[in-house]
Scaffold this motif. Structure first.
Motif, mmCIF file in Angstrom:
data_model
loop_
_atom_site.group_PDB
_atom_site.id
_atom_site.type_symbol
_atom_site.label_atom_id
_atom_site.label_comp_id
_atom_site.label_asym_id
_atom_site.label_seq_id
_atom_site.Cartn_x
_atom_site.Cartn_y
_atom_site.Cartn_z
ATOM 1 N N ALA A 59 0.802 -1.231 0.000
ATOM 2 C CA ALA A 59 0.000 0.000 0.000
ATOM 3 C C ALA A 59 0.831 1.275 0.000
ATOM 4 N N SER A 80 -8.177 5.454 1.986
ATOM 5 C CA SER A 80 -7.585 5.295 0.649
ATOM 6 C C SER A 80 -8.449 5.920 -0.438
ATOM 7 N N THR A 83 -8.797 5.306 -4.703
ATOM 8 C CA THR A 83 -8.128 4.065 -5.097
ATOM 9 C C THR A 83 -9.171 2.954 -5.229
ATOM 10 N N HIS A 85 -9.273 0.419 -3.569
ATOM 11 C CA HIS A 85 -9.521 -0.100 -2.214
ATOM 12 C C HIS A 85 -10.184 0.936 -1.307
ATOM 13 N N GLU A 86 -10.739 2.005 -1.903
ATOM 14 C CA GLU A 86 -11.411 3.031 -1.107
ATOM 15 C C GLU A 86 -12.537 2.399 -0.297
ATOM 16 N N SER A 105 -14.538 -2.412 0.630
ATOM 17 C CA SER A 105 -14.285 -2.574 -0.803
ATOM 18 C C SER A 105 -14.646 -3.982 -1.273
#
Length: 180
Positions: A59, A80, A83, A85-86, A105
């Motif tokens: 990350a 995040s 991205t 992975h928000e 996510s």
């Protein structure tokens, strides 16, 4: 006694609204503490468990953006942002509780409630309380969270994941308020 009833009732209301001796955490004091986190936070993460360790290593810098919404009745944390992975965490009052819903996510939404007995002025602990789009006995999901204040503008945000009905690892974010 009838003449004393209004005064006794007023005293009881004052005592019930006052914080308990020793600084016990109330839903309102915990929520105010969360509201004070508004801003951008940056740092790194440590993973627990094979998958989380790899994710944390890949990350790089972690960003959490925290803002108030709905006229100050919701604290919205974006992990995040921007991205793949928000993820979003929403904190709000529910009577004498603070509820946290984690919009993951992976597409599930575990819900947690503040554990006031395990929490303190510099530590808020949230425990699993249901959710949507997952079976907690089988599916991978976030099961608990803890926020610790470790300095004036530093926090640790710890998230524990479960799968197959047991703890599978987790991640701790070591964050500093941007500009501090």
């Amino acid at each position: 006694m009838r003449r004393l009833m209004p005064q006794l009732l007023a005293l009881a209301l004052v005592l019930c609204a006052a914080p308990a001796a020793g600084g016990e955490v109330t839903a309102q004091s915990a929520f105010e503490r969360l509201k004070g986190l508004e801003g951008t936070w940056r740092g790194a993460a440590d993973g627990r468990g094979e998958e989380a360790e790899a994710e944390a290593e890949a990350a790089g810098e972690m960003v959490h953006e925290i803002k108030l919404s709905a006229n100050g009745s919701v604290v919205m944390e974006t992990m995040s942002p921007g991205t793949p992975h928000e993820m979003i965490n929403l904190y709000h009052l529910d009577g004498d509780d603070v509820v946290l819903t984690h919009y993951c996510s992976s597409g599930n939404q575990p819900r947690m409630r503040l554990d006031r007995e395990r929490s303190g002025a510099d530590r808020l602990v949230f425990d699993y309380d249901g959710g949507t789009n997952h079976d907690p006995a089988v599916d991978h999901h976030i099961h608990s969270a803890e926020i610790r204040w470790v300095g004036e503008n530093r926090i640790e945000s710890d998230w524990t994941a479960w799968g197959q009905g047991r703890e599978m690892g987790g991640m701790t974010f070591h964050l500093a308020r941007e500009g501090e």
